[in-house]
Design a protein around this motif. Structure first.
Motif, PDB file in Angstrom:
ATOM      1  N   GLY A 292       0.825  -1.202   0.000  1.00  0.00           N
ATOM      2  CA  GLY A 292       0.000   0.000   0.000  1.00  0.00           C
ATOM      3  C   GLY A 292       0.861   1.254   0.000  1.00  0.00           C
ATOM      4  O   GLY A 292       1.830   1.353   0.759  1.00  0.00           O
ATOM      5  N   TYR A 293       0.555   2.177  -0.907  1.00  0.00           N
ATOM      6  CA  TYR A 293       1.221   3.486  -0.948  1.00  0.00           C
ATOM      7  C   TYR A 293       0.226   4.547  -0.467  1.00  0.00           C
ATOM      8  O   TYR A 293      -0.963   4.489  -0.820  1.00  0.00           O
ATOM      9  CB  TYR A 293       1.653   3.838  -2.373  1.00  0.00           C
ATOM     10  CG  TYR A 293       2.676   2.892  -2.981  1.00  0.00           C
ATOM     11  CD1 TYR A 293       4.035   3.077  -2.769  1.00  0.00           C
ATOM     12  CD2 TYR A 293       2.263   1.820  -3.779  1.00  0.00           C
ATOM     13  CE1 TYR A 293       4.963   2.225  -3.345  1.00  0.00           C
ATOM     14  CE2 TYR A 293       3.192   0.957  -4.350  1.00  0.00           C
ATOM     15  CZ  TYR A 293       4.540   1.163  -4.131  1.00  0.00           C
ATOM     16  OH  TYR A 293       5.458   0.318  -4.703  1.00  0.00           O
ATOM     17  N   ARG A 294       0.720   5.522   0.279  1.00  0.00           N
ATOM     18  CA  ARG A 294      -0.150   6.611   0.744  1.00  0.00           C
ATOM     19  C   ARG A 294      -0.355   7.609  -0.383  1.00  0.00           C
ATOM     20  O   ARG A 294       0.613   8.134  -0.946  1.00  0.00           O
ATOM     21  CB  ARG A 294       0.466   7.292   1.980  1.00  0.00           C
ATOM     22  CG  ARG A 294      -0.429   8.368   2.567  1.00  0.00           C
ATOM     23  CD  ARG A 294      -0.132   8.645   4.025  1.00  0.00           C
ATOM     24  NE  ARG A 294      -0.488   7.546   4.921  1.00  0.00           N
ATOM     25  CZ  ARG A 294      -1.727   7.152   5.214  1.00  0.00           C
ATOM     26  NH1 ARG A 294      -2.761   7.766   4.692  1.00  0.00           N
ATOM     27  NH2 ARG A 294      -1.936   6.138   6.022  1.00  0.00           N
ATOM     28  N   LEU A 295      -1.608   7.855  -0.735  1.00  0.00           N
ATOM     29  CA  LEU A 295      -1.907   8.738  -1.867  1.00  0.00           C
ATOM     30  C   LEU A 295      -1.806  10.206  -1.483  1.00  0.00           C
ATOM     31  O   LEU A 295      -1.426  11.048  -2.296  1.00  0.00           O
ATOM     32  CB  LEU A 295      -3.307   8.420  -2.413  1.00  0.00           C
ATOM     33  CG  LEU A 295      -3.404   7.056  -3.107  1.00  0.00           C
ATOM     34  CD1 LEU A 295      -4.857   6.697  -3.397  1.00  0.00           C
ATOM     35  CD2 LEU A 295      -2.586   7.047  -4.393  1.00  0.00           C
ATOM     36  N   GLU A 296      -2.155  10.509  -0.231  1.00  0.00           N
ATOM     37  CA  GLU A 296      -2.104  11.900   0.235  1.00  0.00           C
ATOM     38  C   GLU A 296      -0.663  12.186   0.657  1.00  0.00           C
ATOM     39  O   GLU A 296      -0.315  12.138   1.836  1.00  0.00           O
ATOM     40  CB  GLU A 296      -3.066  12.062   1.424  1.00  0.00           C
ATOM     41  CG  GLU A 296      -3.421  13.489   1.757  1.00  0.00           C
ATOM     42  CD  GLU A 296      -4.479  14.087   0.839  1.00  0.00           C
ATOM     43  OE1 GLU A 296      -5.021  13.352  -0.003  1.00  0.00           O
ATOM     44  OE2 GLU A 296      -4.736  15.293   0.954  1.00  0.00           O
ATOM     45  N   SER A 297       0.201  12.403  -0.331  1.00  0.00           N
ATOM     46  CA  SER A 297       1.620  12.590  -0.015  1.00  0.00           C
ATOM     47  C   SER A 297       2.212  13.601  -0.989  1.00  0.00           C
ATOM     48  O   SER A 297       1.643  13.846  -2.061  1.00  0.00           O
ATOM     49  CB  SER A 297       2.375  11.262  -0.151  1.00  0.00           C
ATOM     50  OG  SER A 297       2.392  10.851  -1.511  1.00  0.00           O
ATOM     51  N   LEU A 298       3.344  14.148  -0.619  1.00  0.00           N
ATOM     52  CA  LEU A 298       3.949  15.201  -1.454  1.00  0.00           C
ATOM     53  C   LEU A 298       4.280  14.716  -2.868  1.00  0.00           C
ATOM     54  O   LEU A 298       3.944  15.390  -3.846  1.00  0.00           O
ATOM     55  CB  LEU A 298       5.192  15.749  -0.744  1.00  0.00           C
ATOM     56  CG  LEU A 298       5.806  16.996  -1.377  1.00  0.00           C
ATOM     57  CD1 LEU A 298       4.800  18.146  -1.407  1.00  0.00           C
ATOM     58  CD2 LEU A 298       7.051  17.414  -0.607  1.00  0.00           C
ATOM     59  N   PRO A 299       4.925  13.555  -3.025  1.00  0.00           N
ATOM     60  CA  PRO A 299       5.277  13.151  -4.401  1.00  0.00           C
ATOM     61  C   PRO A 299       4.056  12.994  -5.306  1.00  0.00           C
ATOM     62  O   PRO A 299       4.156  13.190  -6.510  1.00  0.00           O
ATOM     63  CB  PRO A 299       5.973  11.791  -4.217  1.00  0.00           C
ATOM     64  CG  PRO A 299       6.361  11.727  -2.795  1.00  0.00           C
ATOM     65  CD  PRO A 299       5.397  12.585  -2.033  1.00  0.00           C
ATOM     66  N   LEU A 300       2.913  12.609  -4.716  1.00  0.00           N
ATOM     67  CA  LEU A 300       1.734  12.319  -5.540  1.00  0.00           C
ATOM     68  C   LEU A 300       0.715  13.452  -5.536  1.00  0.00           C
ATOM     69  O   LEU A 300      -0.327  13.349  -6.186  1.00  0.00           O
ATOM     70  CB  LEU A 300       1.064  11.024  -5.042  1.00  0.00           C
ATOM     71  CG  LEU A 300       1.965   9.779  -4.961  1.00  0.00           C
ATOM     72  CD1 LEU A 300       1.149   8.558  -4.548  1.00  0.00           C
ATOM     73  CD2 LEU A 300       2.652   9.511  -6.293  1.00  0.00           C
ATOM     74  N   ALA A 301       1.019  14.536  -4.804  1.00  0.00           N
ATOM     75  CA  ALA A 301       0.056  15.640  -4.701  1.00  0.00           C
ATOM     76  C   ALA A 301      -0.267  16.197  -6.084  1.00  0.00           C
ATOM     77  O   ALA A 301       0.631  16.477  -6.880  1.00  0.00           O
ATOM     78  CB  ALA A 301       0.622  16.742  -3.805  1.00  0.00           C
ATOM     79  N   GLY A 302      -1.551  16.321  -6.364  1.00  0.00           N
ATOM     80  CA  GLY A 302      -1.967  16.858  -7.659  1.00  0.00           C
ATOM     81  C   GLY A 302      -1.935  15.839  -8.775  1.00  0.00           C
ATOM     82  O   GLY A 302      -2.399  16.110  -9.870  1.00  0.00           O
ATOM     83  N   GLY A 303      -1.383  14.651  -8.523  1.00  0.00           N
ATOM     84  CA  GLY A 303      -1.314  13.611  -9.554  1.00  0.00           C
ATOM     85  C   GLY A 303      -2.245  12.456  -9.234  1.00  0.00           C
ATOM     86  O   GLY A 303      -2.994  11.989 -10.095  1.00  0.00           O
ATOM     87  N   ALA A 304      -2.225  12.019  -7.975  1.00  0.00           N
ATOM     88  CA  ALA A 304      -3.042  10.862  -7.604  1.00  0.00           C
ATOM     89  C   ALA A 304      -4.529  11.182  -7.628  1.00  0.00           C
ATOM     90  O   ALA A 304      -5.349  10.282  -7.755  1.00  0.00           O
ATOM     91  CB  ALA A 304      -2.625  10.366  -6.218  1.00  0.00           C
ATOM     92  N   VAL A 305      -4.882  12.467  -7.538  1.00  0.00           N
ATOM     93  CA  VAL A 305      -6.304  12.816  -7.548  1.00  0.00           C
ATOM     94  C   VAL A 305      -6.954  12.488  -8.897  1.00  0.00           C
ATOM     95  O   VAL A 305      -8.142  12.223  -8.969  1.00  0.00           O
ATOM     96  CB  VAL A 305      -6.529  14.315  -7.214  1.00  0.00           C
ATOM     97  CG1 VAL A 305      -6.245  14.578  -5.754  1.00  0.00           C
ATOM     98  CG2 VAL A 305      -5.660  15.213  -8.091  1.00  0.00           C
ATOM     99  N   HIS A 306      -6.168  12.506  -9.976  1.00  0.00           N
ATOM    100  CA  HIS A 306      -6.740  12.224 -11.301  1.00  0.00           C
ATOM    101  C   HIS A 306      -6.730  10.736 -11.609  1.00  0.00           C
ATOM    102  O   HIS A 306      -7.666  10.191 -12.154  1.00  0.00           O
ATOM    103  CB  HIS A 306      -5.939  12.921 -12.410  1.00  0.00           C
ATOM    104  CG  HIS A 306      -5.614  14.331 -12.113  1.00  0.00           C
ATOM    105  ND1 HIS A 306      -6.577  15.276 -11.881  1.00  0.00           N
ATOM    106  CD2 HIS A 306      -4.420  14.966 -11.982  1.00  0.00           C
ATOM    107  CE1 HIS A 306      -5.992  16.436 -11.639  1.00  0.00           C
ATOM    108  NE2 HIS A 306      -4.692  16.273 -11.683  1.00  0.00           N
TER     109      HIS A 306
END
Ligand code: ZN
Length: 461
Positions: A386-400
């Motif tokens: 499991g990877y945490r989606l609410e994180s700096l590397p994924l900010a603005g990317g994982a939401v889409h």
């Protein structure tokens, strides 16, 4: 007694099964080593011996690494090898590796495995091909068992020293008969062919330029007699092709075919330079390939024909390769490198993010010859990350697109890793591993090796 584990309320559960099933607010119910049930959290049992609330995580099947040389974590980024081609790189590093000890093998194995595990890897192979100063595969197996990653331990070997026209110094090569005796012992002592096996043995002479054709033939015969898989390096560089042509009058793939080294029980690291006809034959025989994009770029080896190999029917997985030709054991980062490297040829859709993740999971499982890992389904091994989606590397990317963000954005480390039903990473931290102490020992050994010394056991047991 059965032990149960419930993981629930994941933001997204991605199975990578044939139907590509995904669920929001998903989870899994695990008993002992296997997945019993998965789907929307509301449909799962309400309790278990252990319950993990996975809110904010994307859950995936554990990643599978098909090629590595753990000992090279001790010689990452060696200045004299930073800008070398494969053969120059090997000649620079062989004398340093000649001082490896059993402790160096144990510590580097643990370091590489923790790094892999934190990147999302739950199953890996390793290919160690030099055993100086009393080091044995047993040292590596013992160390791997303390980390808890599923392990395909490849018993590598070199037998063709400089005096016989090979590349490695004579003091690093082994007697062929002794190597084969040891290989037989290791299979009989450790190899587990059963479903959910945590340890399998693989026979793996290093490469056509470091062992004799006789050892290649005898190794594959021994592997087939016991039903274990075989692995080597092949068709990595143009230098290797020139060497094979001069020494054997064959291309590397022709040589492998002549020696019996193709088929569904063999996988080759790299395969950067097969011809069109060779790709067809590799596919027809269901031969496996460990694609190692970072290493191929680092050593300027070239771009492997990934799509053509897959389309021909070859089993293709991802490998981070040794840490002296990649300098990283981050398997999710390797999926990103695979995607980027294939696009360099001019096709922006040459490899998509889901395809890169399938390569890192199902592709790897097929390459290692396993049908119990690589995707999430009832009856499959309980290897879940499991990877945490609410994180700096994924900010603005994982939401889409949370899945593609794992490949397109900066590759994160896992928050959770369950391997064989056991929690091995919790809240981003490896369980039961003293990481600062491990790194300190690792660096002390690395410094000694670079000073040209044989590390002593005063660094600790
Ligand atoms: Zn390699």
């Amino acid at each position: 007694m059965t032990r149960s584990l419930l993981i629930r309320h994941a933001e997204l559960l991605v199975t990578l099964d044939d139907a590509d099933r995904r669920w929001s607010d998903g989870g899994l119910y695990i008993e002992d080593r296997q997945i019993v049930q998965l789907g929307p959290s509301a449909t799962l049992p309400a309790s278990a011996d252990e319950v993990i609330e996975a809110r904010g995580l994307i859950l995936l099947p554990g990643l599978v690494n098909t090629h590595h040389h753990f000992f090279q974590t001790l010689t990452r980024n060696v200045p004299a090898a930073q800008n070398a081609s494969l053969f120059q790189w090997l000649r620079t590093l062989y004398p340093i590796w000649a001082n490896l000890t059993p402790e160096a093998i144990r510590v580097s194995t643990q370091t590489a495995l923790v790094e892999l595990m934190l990147s999302g890897c739950t199953t890996t192979s390793d290919h160690t091909y030099l055993w100086p100063n009393g080091a044995r595969l047993d040292d590596q197996i013992e160390a791997a068992q303390t980390i808890g990653v599923r392990f395909h331990a490849a018993r590598g070997a070199m037998s063709l020293g400089e005096s016989r026209g090979g590349l490695p110094p004579d003091r690093l090569v082994e007697d062929e008969a002794a190597m084969l005796r040891d290989a037989r012992r290791l299979i009989e002592q450790y190899h587990d062919p059963s479903r959910f096996a945590m340890l399998r043995i693989v026979l793996a002479p290093c490469s056509p330029f470091s062992v004799s054709p006789a050892l290649m033939r005898e190794s594959i015969a021994l592997a087939r007699a016991y039903g274990v898989h075989a692995h080597t390096h092949l068709a990595e560089t143009r230098d290797e092709a020139a060497y094979c042509q001069a020494a054997f009058g064959r291309t590397p793939v022709e040589l492998a075919e002549e020696l019996g080294w193709i088929g569904p029980d063999v996988w080759h690291a790299h395969m950067v330079h097969p011809s069109g006809d060779e790709i067809i034959r590799l596919g027809r025989t269901r031969t496996g390939v460990a694609h190692c994009p970072t290493s191929n770029m680092r050593l300027a080896s070239g771009i492997a024909p990934l799509r053509a190999l897959q389309q021909a029917g070859a089993r293709v997985g991802l490998g981070v390769d040794g840490s002296a030709s990649n300098d990283s054991s981050h398997l999710l980062a390797e999926a990103r490198q695979a995607l980027l490297l294939q696009r360099v040829g001019g096709d922006p859709a040459a490899l998509t993010a889901p395809e890169a993740l399938r390569l890192a999971t199902r592709g790897g499982a097929a390459t290692l010859g396993r049908d119990d890992i690589g995707y999430l389904a009832p009856g499959m091994a309980a290897d879940v990350i499991g990877y945490r989606l609410e994180s700096l590397p994924l900010a603005g990317g994982a939401v889409h697109d949370p899945l593609a963000a794992l490949v397109f954005c900066q590759p994160p480390n896992v928050n959770l890793s369950v391997i064989n039903g056991r929690v091995r990473v919790r809240n981003g931290e490896p369980v039961d591993i003293d990481l600062p102490r491990l790194i300190a020992r690792h660096n002390a050994i690395a410094r000694a090796l670079l000073r040209g010394e044989r590390p002593t056991s005063s660094f600790g047991g």
